[in-house]
Design a protein around this motif. Structure first.
Motif, PDB file in Angstrom:
ATOM      1  N   TYR A 313      -1.108  -3.123  -3.034  1.00  0.00           N
ATOM      2  CA  TYR A 313      -1.918  -1.903  -3.066  1.00  0.00           C
ATOM      3  C   TYR A 313      -3.020  -1.955  -2.001  1.00  0.00           C
ATOM      4  N   GLY A 314      -3.788  -3.051  -1.998  1.00  0.00           N
ATOM      5  CA  GLY A 314      -4.911  -3.156  -1.075  1.00  0.00           C
ATOM      6  C   GLY A 314      -4.488  -3.116   0.383  1.00  0.00           C
ATOM      7  N   SER A 315      -3.399  -3.797   0.714  1.00  0.00           N
ATOM      8  CA  SER A 315      -2.943  -3.819   2.106  1.00  0.00           C
ATOM      9  C   SER A 315      -2.458  -2.453   2.554  1.00  0.00           C
ATOM     10  N   SER A 316      -1.779  -1.715   1.667  1.00  0.00           N
ATOM     11  CA  SER A 316      -1.283  -0.389   2.047  1.00  0.00           C
ATOM     12  C   SER A 316      -2.436   0.580   2.286  1.00  0.00           C
ATOM     13  N   ARG A 317      -3.480   0.492   1.447  1.00  0.00           N
ATOM     14  CA  ARG A 317      -4.631   1.390   1.646  1.00  0.00           C
ATOM     15  C   ARG A 317      -5.426   1.004   2.885  1.00  0.00           C
ATOM     16  N   MET A 318      -5.472  -0.280   3.184  1.00  0.00           N
ATOM     17  CA  MET A 318      -6.211  -0.700   4.369  1.00  0.00           C
ATOM     18  C   MET A 318      -5.524  -0.199   5.639  1.00  0.00           C
ATOM     19  N   VAL A 319      -4.204  -0.349   5.726  1.00  0.00           N
ATOM     20  CA  VAL A 319      -3.516   0.095   6.935  1.00  0.00           C
ATOM     21  C   VAL A 319      -3.497   1.623   7.008  1.00  0.00           C
ATOM     22  N   PHE A 320      -3.500   2.302   5.848  1.00  0.00           N
ATOM     23  CA  PHE A 320      -3.609   3.763   5.835  1.00  0.00           C
ATOM     24  C   PHE A 320      -4.957   4.191   6.423  1.00  0.00           C
ATOM     25  N   SER A 321      -6.021   3.501   6.015  1.00  0.00           N
ATOM     26  CA  SER A 321      -7.347   3.814   6.539  1.00  0.00           C
ATOM     27  C   SER A 321      -7.413   3.557   8.048  1.00  0.00           C
ATOM     28  N   LEU A 322      -6.786   2.473   8.516  1.00  0.00           N
ATOM     29  CA  LEU A 322      -6.742   2.197   9.953  1.00  0.00           C
ATOM     30  C   LEU A 322      -6.029   3.330  10.694  1.00  0.00           C
ATOM     31  N   ALA A 323      -4.951   3.836  10.103  1.00  0.00           N
ATOM     32  CA  ALA A 323      -4.224   4.942  10.724  1.00  0.00           C
ATOM     33  C   ALA A 323      -5.076   6.207  10.752  1.00  0.00           C
ATOM     34  N   GLU A 324      -5.871   6.439   9.701  1.00  0.00           N
ATOM     35  CA  GLU A 324      -6.772   7.595   9.683  1.00  0.00           C
ATOM     36  C   GLU A 324      -7.736   7.576  10.854  1.00  0.00           C
ATOM     37  N   ARG A 325      -8.129   6.372  11.262  1.00  0.00           N
ATOM     38  CA  ARG A 325      -9.108   6.223  12.345  1.00  0.00           C
ATOM     39  C   ARG A 325      -8.425   5.924  13.681  1.00  0.00           C
ATOM     40  N   SER A 326      -7.126   6.203  13.758  1.00  0.00           N
ATOM     41  CA  SER A 326      -6.336   6.004  14.985  1.00  0.00           C
ATOM     42  C   SER A 326      -6.300   4.550  15.425  1.00  0.00           C
ATOM     43  N   GLU A 327      -6.412   3.620  14.464  1.00  0.00           N
ATOM     44  CA  GLU A 327      -6.353   2.197  14.772  1.00  0.00           C
ATOM     45  C   GLU A 327      -5.061   1.561  14.285  1.00  0.00           C
ATOM     46  N   ALA A 328      -4.162   2.403  13.777  1.00  0.00           N
ATOM     47  CA  ALA A 328      -2.810   2.019  13.386  1.00  0.00           C
ATOM     48  C   ALA A 328      -1.930   3.248  13.653  1.00  0.00           C
ATOM     49  N   PRO A 329      -0.604   3.078  13.716  1.00  0.00           N
ATOM     50  CA  PRO A 329       0.263   4.226  14.019  1.00  0.00           C
ATOM     51  C   PRO A 329       0.026   5.413  13.092  1.00  0.00           C
ATOM     52  N   LYS A 330      -0.063   6.602  13.664  1.00  0.00           N
ATOM     53  CA  LYS A 330      -0.304   7.822  12.898  1.00  0.00           C
ATOM     54  C   LYS A 330       0.814   8.113  11.897  1.00  0.00           C
ATOM     55  N   ALA A 331       2.002   7.575  12.160  1.00  0.00           N
ATOM     56  CA  ALA A 331       3.121   7.807  11.246  1.00  0.00           C
ATOM     57  C   ALA A 331       2.816   7.287   9.847  1.00  0.00           C
ATOM     58  N   LEU A 332       1.898   6.340   9.730  1.00  0.00           N
ATOM     59  CA  LEU A 332       1.565   5.757   8.432  1.00  0.00           C
ATOM     60  C   LEU A 332       0.703   6.684   7.584  1.00  0.00           C
ATOM     61  N   LEU A 333       0.306   7.837   8.115  1.00  0.00           N
ATOM     62  CA  LEU A 333      -0.541   8.769   7.376  1.00  0.00           C
ATOM     63  C   LEU A 333       0.235   9.666   6.424  1.00  0.00           C
ATOM     64  N   LYS A 334       1.539   9.594   6.436  1.00  0.00           N
ATOM     65  CA  LYS A 334       2.360  10.429   5.574  1.00  0.00           C
ATOM     66  C   LYS A 334       2.041  10.126   4.111  1.00  0.00           C
ATOM     67  N   VAL A 335       1.655  11.168   3.359  1.00  0.00           N
ATOM     68  CA  VAL A 335       1.293  11.010   1.948  1.00  0.00           C
ATOM     69  C   VAL A 335       2.256  11.837   1.103  1.00  0.00           C
ATOM     70  N   SER A 336       2.740  11.259  -0.001  1.00  0.00           N
ATOM     71  CA  SER A 336       3.690  11.945  -0.868  1.00  0.00           C
ATOM     72  C   SER A 336       2.986  13.018  -1.690  1.00  0.00           C
ATOM     73  N   GLY A 337       3.768  13.806  -2.399  1.00  0.00           N
ATOM     74  CA  GLY A 337       3.202  14.849  -3.245  1.00  0.00           C
ATOM     75  C   GLY A 337       2.301  14.306  -4.330  1.00  0.00           C
ATOM     76  N   SER A 338       2.546  13.060  -4.734  1.00  0.00           N
ATOM     77  CA  SER A 338       1.714  12.436  -5.765  1.00  0.00           C
ATOM     78  C   SER A 338       0.514  11.700  -5.169  1.00  0.00           C
ATOM     79  N   GLY A 339       0.297  11.861  -3.851  1.00  0.00           N
ATOM     80  CA  GLY A 339      -0.878  11.277  -3.215  1.00  0.00           C
ATOM     81  C   GLY A 339      -0.743   9.814  -2.854  1.00  0.00           C
ATOM     82  N   VAL A 340       0.492   9.333  -2.638  1.00  0.00           N
ATOM     83  CA  VAL A 340       0.727   7.928  -2.311  1.00  0.00           C
ATOM     84  C   VAL A 340       1.110   7.800  -0.840  1.00  0.00           C
ATOM     85  N   PRO A 341       0.458   6.927  -0.074  1.00  0.00           N
ATOM     86  CA  PRO A 341       0.826   6.725   1.340  1.00  0.00           C
ATOM     87  C   PRO A 341       2.070   5.827   1.433  1.00  0.00           C
ATOM     88  N   ARG A 342       3.238   6.417   1.255  1.00  0.00           N
ATOM     89  CA  ARG A 342       4.463   5.624   1.089  1.00  0.00           C
ATOM     90  C   ARG A 342       4.819   4.811   2.326  1.00  0.00           C
TER      91      ARG A 342
END
Length: 464
Positions: A313-342
């Motif tokens: 859980y923690g690692s997925s949210r950390m890399v999602f946050s990095l992607a939000e700030r353009s510090e990881a691939p933007k493709a990782l920003l995809k969020v499911s209908g239930s709000g999960v960054p799959r």
């Protein structure tokens, strides 16, 4: 530019796009159970072996250091909740390079430890069902927890709630039984007094150096609390939730750790402890609990699965946050209908699945090598957390003082004390033959991330 001094608006941050599916009970139990793991149940034996009864002091020192870091994290996360937590804080305090560095270092730490925990749980399960190879157990665990984390965040919360409840319950029961044995209340037991605390060479049989070695042996067992501040961003009221969870967690965790060590070294001679053997099993055997080894195996098994789940859980949210700030691939920003960054979940779990192959090739040695790979990374992360808090506290007081719902004690003095403590542990690692290679590997990894951050910053400056 990201490196400009943050305004009140930028400090406050924006609303997270993730689901607010975690409840206060999830966060409270995550805070309580997040650091109760194999490091306590098994690894504490190594600390007792080098420090004797002085391990109580070692745990107090390491626990206070962890509490100070947690209080700093709680202050910043209550004021500025974010899925990237301290990575976001580091960027706001020190600039892009710091957010990039601490974010990727922590992600690297979590994904490696995630694979280590899957391996450790597989080793225990293999002892119960020897017909199933170790790599197959790792694969099963990775599939189950990946599926749970891909659905809804409340599934992660429920898994962690019950895992942590079992661990906390086991500690409370252990403390209760041990205290009864200390006072000779249990059948076939006699009050032990202070014989084991003052005999066998005294309370500090190896002197202050033993206590110092004990700190080095146990400090990393407190890693994992940081996930609580990451998870708080996915609750209904992040600022209030993280404040309550931090307040309830830090004192109780110190009580669990120090209380456990106190009853262990009171009941049993410290010289009877063996590194790699659980002192909890030794105590349960001593007071006549049937099948103590298997009971503790179950508790350690649950602790490992709990840590695996939390780190995924923690690692997925950390890399999602990095992607939000353009510090990881933007493709990782995809969020499911239930709000999960799959996609972030799948990216984070990739190394765990790779560990299936590693277990297939080297089932006996991979656990040790993976642990060595992360070495002192946690201390580097803690150091950046402390420096970030030093910088941000003044800005928050000046620009949005109403957000300081949770304050660091005796600021800035205890923050400096914590930084000095971390520096002391790093010096200890440098002078210890066993820990030095871990420090070197961690320093190399940190240097590599810093180099990438610096080159990236130069490229962005030239482009801008």
């Amino acid at each position: 530019m990201h490196d400009a001094p943050p305004t009140a608006d930028s400090l406050a941050g924006e609303k997270e796009p993730l689901s607010a599916g975690l409840k206060q009970r999830h966060l409270t139990m995550l805070g309580l159970g997040g650091v109760i793991g194999a490091g306590l149940f098994v690894g504490s034996g190594a600390g007792i072996a080098v420090a004797g009864p002085g391990i109580i002091v070692s745990y107090l020192i390491a626990g206070v250091l962890a509490m100070l870091v947690m209080r700093m994290l709680g202050e910043m996360s209550a004021a500025m909740p974010a899925s990237g937590a301290f990575s976001v804080h580091a960027e706001r305090a020190l600039g892009r390079w710091a957010g990039f560095t601490v974010g990727w270092l922590y992600w690297f730490l979590l994904v490696v430890v995630l694979a280590v925990e899957a391996t450790g749980a597989a080793q225990i399960a293999g002892g119960w069902v020897p017909g199933v190879p170790q790599w197959a157990w790792v694969l099963i665990f990775m599939v189950v927890f990946t599926a749970a984390n891909l659905t809804a965040v409340k599934n992660f919360g429920e898994f962690e709630f019950w895992f942590a409840a079992l661990k906390v319950g086991a500690i409370v029961l252990f403390l209760g039984l041990s205290l009864l044995a200390v006072f000779g209340v249990l059948p076939d037991t006699e009050a032990v007094g202070f014989t084991n605390l003052t005999g066998q060479g005294g309370f500090l049989p190896n002197g202050v150096s033993g206590v110092v070695s004990g700190v080095l042996a146990v400090v990393f067992a407190f890693g994992g609390l940081e996930v609580l501040t990451i998870a708080a961003a996915e609750s209904d009221d992040p600022a209030r939730a993280v404040g309550r969870a931090v307040r309830s967690a830090v004192w109780r965790i110190l009580f669990f750790y120090v209380g456990s060590m106190l009853v262990i070294v009171t009941l049993l001679p410290w010289s009877s402890m063996e590194p790699g053997k659980s002192p909890y099993v030794a105590v349960l055997d001593h007071i006549g609990i049937p099948a103590a080894g298997q009971i503790m195996n179950i508790v350690v098994f649950v602790a490992l699965l709990s840590a695996l789940n939390a780190n995924l859980y923690g690692s997925s949210r950390m890399v999602f946050s990095l992607a939000e700030r353009s510090e990881a691939p933007k493709a990782l920003l995809k969020v499911s209908g239930s709000g999960v960054p799959r996609r972030a979940v799948l990216a984070s779990v990739a190394f765990g699945f790779a560990s299936v192959i590693l277990n297939l090739q080297w089932p006996d040695s991979i656990f040790r090598y993976l642990l060595n790979a992360v070495g002192a990374v946690l201390l580097f992360v803690w150091g950046l957390i402390a420096v970030s808090q030093l910088r941000l506290r003044r800005r928050i007081e000046r620009e949005m003082p109403e957000k300081l719902a949770l304050r660091m004690w005796c600021f800035p003095y205890l923050t400096w004390v914590a930084l000095a403590g971390m520096g002391g542990v790093l010096v200890l690692m440098l002078t210890d033959d066993g820990a030095r290679p871990q420090l070197m590997w961690s320093a190399a990894a940190t240097g590599a991330v810093l180099l990438v951050a610096g080159l990236r910053e130069l490229r962005l400056r030239r482009a801008g």
